[in-house]
Motif scaffolding. Structure first.
Motif, mmCIF file in Angstrom:
data_model
loop_
_atom_site.group_PDB
_atom_site.id
_atom_site.type_symbol
_atom_site.label_atom_id
_atom_site.label_comp_id
_atom_site.label_asym_id
_atom_site.label_seq_id
_atom_site.Cartn_x
_atom_site.Cartn_y
_atom_site.Cartn_z
ATOM 1 N N ILE A 110 0.817 -1.203 0.000
ATOM 2 C CA ILE A 110 0.000 0.000 0.000
ATOM 3 C C ILE A 110 0.856 1.261 0.000
ATOM 4 O O ILE A 110 0.602 2.207 -0.746
ATOM 5 C CB ILE A 110 -0.937 0.017 1.234
ATOM 6 C CG1 ILE A 110 -1.966 -1.117 1.128
ATOM 7 C CG2 ILE A 110 -1.628 1.365 1.370
ATOM 8 C CD1 ILE A 110 -2.920 -0.978 -0.032
ATOM 9 N N THR A 111 1.860 1.294 0.851
ATOM 10 C CA THR A 111 2.594 2.542 1.071
ATOM 11 C C THR A 111 3.730 2.789 0.092
ATOM 12 O O THR A 111 4.093 3.942 -0.131
ATOM 13 C CB THR A 111 3.166 2.612 2.499
ATOM 14 O OG1 THR A 111 4.106 1.536 2.684
ATOM 15 C CG2 THR A 111 2.066 2.508 3.533
ATOM 16 N N LEU A 112 4.304 1.745 -0.475
ATOM 17 C CA LEU A 112 5.441 1.965 -1.368
ATOM 18 C C LEU A 112 5.137 2.905 -2.533
ATOM 19 O O LEU A 112 5.954 3.780 -2.842
ATOM 20 C CB LEU A 112 5.980 0.632 -1.890
ATOM 21 C CG LEU A 112 7.091 -0.012 -1.058
ATOM 22 C CD1 LEU A 112 7.589 -1.277 -1.727
ATOM 23 C CD2 LEU A 112 8.259 0.948 -0.842
ATOM 24 N N PRO A 113 3.992 2.777 -3.203
ATOM 25 C CA PRO A 113 3.712 3.740 -4.285
ATOM 26 C C PRO A 113 3.718 5.178 -3.796
ATOM 27 O O PRO A 113 4.198 6.085 -4.491
ATOM 28 C CB PRO A 113 2.321 3.314 -4.767
ATOM 29 C CG PRO A 113 2.258 1.860 -4.451
ATOM 30 C CD PRO A 113 2.970 1.727 -3.134
ATOM 31 N N MET A 114 3.211 5.408 -2.569
ATOM 32 C CA MET A 114 3.184 6.758 -2.030
ATOM 33 C C MET A 114 4.573 7.213 -1.615
ATOM 34 O O MET A 114 4.962 8.367 -1.826
ATOM 35 C CB MET A 114 2.212 6.822 -0.851
ATOM 36 C CG MET A 114 0.755 6.646 -1.281
ATOM 37 S SD MET A 114 -0.409 6.842 0.072
ATOM 38 C CE MET A 114 -0.230 5.269 0.909
ATOM 39 N N GLU A 115 5.345 6.296 -1.020
ATOM 40 C CA GLU A 115 6.712 6.636 -0.633
ATOM 41 C C GLU A 115 7.553 6.943 -1.865
ATOM 42 O O GLU A 115 8.377 7.864 -1.861
ATOM 43 C CB GLU A 115 7.328 5.483 0.160
ATOM 44 C CG GLU A 115 6.704 5.302 1.541
ATOM 45 C CD GLU A 115 7.226 4.074 2.263
ATOM 46 O OE1 GLU A 115 8.091 3.385 1.688
ATOM 47 O OE2 GLU A 115 6.763 3.812 3.379
ATOM 48 N N GLU A 116 7.342 6.190 -2.927
ATOM 49 C CA GLU A 116 8.087 6.421 -4.157
ATOM 50 C C GLU A 116 7.734 7.776 -4.758
ATOM 51 O O GLU A 116 8.599 8.481 -5.297
ATOM 52 C CB GLU A 116 7.814 5.300 -5.157
ATOM 53 C CG GLU A 116 8.457 3.966 -4.759
ATOM 54 C CD GLU A 116 8.027 2.823 -5.647
ATOM 55 O OE1 GLU A 116 7.123 3.036 -6.496
ATOM 56 O OE2 GLU A 116 8.570 1.718 -5.505
ATOM 57 N N ALA A 123 -0.977 11.611 -1.402
ATOM 58 C CA ALA A 123 -0.961 10.465 -0.504
ATOM 59 C C ALA A 123 -2.123 10.525 0.471
ATOM 60 O O ALA A 123 -2.804 9.513 0.721
ATOM 61 C CB ALA A 123 0.368 10.409 0.258
ATOM 62 N N LEU A 124 -2.395 11.691 1.025
ATOM 63 C CA LEU A 124 -3.502 11.847 1.965
ATOM 64 C C LEU A 124 -4.844 11.643 1.267
ATOM 65 O O LEU A 124 -5.778 11.087 1.850
ATOM 66 C CB LEU A 124 -3.458 13.242 2.607
ATOM 67 C CG LEU A 124 -2.224 13.553 3.451
ATOM 68 C CD1 LEU A 124 -2.362 14.918 4.096
ATOM 69 C CD2 LEU A 124 -1.993 12.490 4.511
ATOM 70 N N ARG A 125 -4.918 12.077 0.022
ATOM 71 C CA ARG A 125 -6.142 11.890 -0.747
ATOM 72 C C ARG A 125 -6.440 10.399 -0.928
ATOM 73 O O ARG A 125 -7.598 9.967 -0.851
ATOM 74 C CB ARG A 125 -5.993 12.598 -2.100
ATOM 75 C CG ARG A 125 -7.296 12.823 -2.835
ATOM 76 C CD ARG A 125 -7.087 13.754 -4.030
ATOM 77 N NE ARG A 125 -6.813 15.128 -3.600
ATOM 78 C CZ ARG A 125 -5.658 15.749 -3.746
ATOM 79 N NH1 ARG A 125 -4.626 15.136 -4.317
ATOM 80 N NH2 ARG A 125 -5.516 16.999 -3.349
ATOM 81 N N THR A 127 -6.481 1.274 1.561
ATOM 82 C CA THR A 127 -5.380 2.069 2.090
ATOM 83 C C THR A 127 -5.687 2.548 3.500
ATOM 84 O O THR A 127 -4.843 2.477 4.396
ATOM 85 C CB THR A 127 -5.109 3.282 1.180
ATOM 86 O OG1 THR A 127 -4.793 2.815 -0.134
ATOM 87 C CG2 THR A 127 -3.945 4.109 1.702
ATOM 88 N N ARG A 128 -6.891 3.027 3.693
ATOM 89 C CA ARG A 128 -7.290 3.497 5.022
ATOM 90 C C ARG A 128 -7.211 2.365 6.043
ATOM 91 O O ARG A 128 -6.710 2.540 7.154
ATOM 92 C CB ARG A 128 -8.712 4.055 4.972
ATOM 93 C CG ARG A 128 -9.290 4.401 6.334
ATOM 94 C CD ARG A 128 -10.699 4.935 6.185
ATOM 95 N NE ARG A 128 -11.378 4.997 7.470
ATOM 96 C CZ ARG A 128 -12.621 5.431 7.622
ATOM 97 N NH1 ARG A 128 -13.318 5.852 6.588
ATOM 98 N NH2 ARG A 128 -13.189 5.451 8.817
ATOM 99 N N GLN A 129 -7.689 1.178 5.679
ATOM 100 C CA GLN A 129 -7.685 0.050 6.608
ATOM 101 C C GLN A 129 -6.262 -0.339 7.007
ATOM 102 O O GLN A 129 -5.990 -0.603 8.193
ATOM 103 C CB GLN A 129 -8.382 -1.146 5.958
ATOM 104 C CG GLN A 129 -8.402 -2.391 6.841
ATOM 105 C CD GLN A 129 -9.249 -3.501 6.239
ATOM 106 O OE1 GLN A 129 -10.418 -3.661 6.552
ATOM 107 N NE2 GLN A 129 -8.656 -4.280 5.341
ATOM 108 N N LEU A 142 -9.591 15.454 5.735
ATOM 109 C CA LEU A 142 -8.150 15.239 5.872
ATOM 110 C C LEU A 142 -7.337 16.075 4.891
ATOM 111 O O LEU A 142 -6.380 16.755 5.265
ATOM 112 C CB LEU A 142 -7.819 13.754 5.695
ATOM 113 C CG LEU A 142 -6.336 13.376 5.743
ATOM 114 C CD1 LEU A 142 -5.719 13.745 7.087
ATOM 115 C CD2 LEU A 142 -6.159 11.879 5.467
ATOM 116 N N VAL A 143 -7.703 16.037 3.625
ATOM 117 C CA VAL A 143 -6.905 16.700 2.598
ATOM 118 C C VAL A 143 -6.982 18.220 2.726
ATOM 119 O O VAL A 143 -5.954 18.912 2.694
ATOM 120 C CB VAL A 143 -7.348 16.255 1.190
ATOM 121 C CG1 VAL A 143 -6.530 16.973 0.122
ATOM 122 C CG2 VAL A 143 -7.195 14.744 1.031
#
Length: 208
Positions: free
Chosen positions: A66-72, A96-98, A106-108, A186-187
Motif C-alpha cells: 500500500i505505502t510503497l507507491p506513495m513513498e516512491e 498520498a492523503l487523498r 489504504t485506510r484500513q 483530511l486533505v
C-alpha cells in the motif's frame, strides 16, 4: 507450466496479504496467528512460510504493498531539474492523503499500522521498518526545504528540525483523522495546515 506456477504463486501471495489486511483489522496484529491468516485465505500454513519468514515479514509486505507507491512518489518529488521541489513535495503529500481518505483498503492498512500493532517481541521488525520509512520521508522533506530556501535566498536555521516538524504535522493529522474521519476533511485540513506551517518559516507557496 513454469509461467503458470509463477502466476499461481503470485496470486497466492496476494490472497494471503488480502487476508492479513482483513484479519489484522478485525483482531489486531498481536492476537492474529499465521494460521488465522492461512484459514482466512483458504491456504495452508505452509503456503505462508513459502512466501513470508514470519508474521512481521508478512505485515511489512502488506504495508509495503500500500505505502510503497506513495513513498516512491515522495522520493521522486524534487528530482526534476528546474522544478520547485517544495511545491512538488507538498503535492505528493496531498496526493498520498487523498488516497488514504478515498481508498478503503489504504485506510484500513493505515488503521492497522497506527492503532492495531504492538512493537514487541516478534513484531520489532515492523518497528524497524517504520523507523526507516519515517527517516526516508524526513530526509526528502529536508532536501525540499533546503531547495526552497536556496531558491528564495532565505536562511533556515535548522532545516532538519523543520523537516521533523512538517513530518509530525502530517502524521498527526493522519492519526487524528483515522480516529474520527467525520470530524474534519483530511486533505483540505492538511493543505491549510501545511501552508500555515511553511508560511511561518517564510516559505509560503503562492497559488498558481
Amino acid at each position: 507450466m513454469a509461467r503458470r506456477t509463477k502466476e499461481d504463486a503470485f496470486a497466492t501471495r496476494h490472497q494471503l496479504l488480502d487476508a492479513a489486511e482483513r484479519v489484522f483489522a478485525e483482531k489486531g496484529v498481536s492476537r492474529t496467528s499465521l494460521n488465522d491468516i492461512a484459514q482466512a485465505a483458504g491456504a495452508s500454513r505452509g503456503a505462508i512460510y513459502w512466501h513470508f519468514k514470519n508474521k512481521a515479514d508478512l505485515f511489512n509486505a502488506m504495508l509495503e504493498r500500500i505505502t510503497l507507491p506513495m513513498e516512491e512518489a515522495l522520493q521522486k518529488s524534487g528530482q526534476v531539474s528546474g522544478q520547485d521541489g517544495l511545491r512538488e513535495l507538498v503535492a505528493a503529500i496531498l496526493d498520498a492523503l487523498r488516497k488514504i481518505a478515498s481508498d478503503k483498503r489504504t485506510r484500513q492498512v493505515f488503521e492497522v499500522a497506527t492503532y492495531k500493532v504492538e512493537y514487541v517481541d516478534e513484531l520489532l521488525a515492523i518497528k524497524a521498518r517504520q523507523i526507516k520509512s519515517h527517516a526516508d520521508v524526513v530526509c526528502q522533506m529536508h532536501h525540499a526545504l533546503q531547495d526552497a530556501c536556496s531558491r528564495r535566498n532565505l536562511p533556515l536555521a535548522s532545516p532538519m528540525a523543520m523537516s521533523h516538524g512538517l513530518h509530525a504535522l502530517v502524521v498527526g493529522l493522519i492519526h487524528s483523522w483515522l480516529l474520527a474521519p467525520e470530524v474534519f476533511d483530511l486533505v483540505k485540513t492538511a493543505e491549510v495546515s501545511i501552508q500555515i506551517y511553511l508560511a511561518g518559516l517564510g516559505l509560503g507557496l503562492a497559488s498558481t
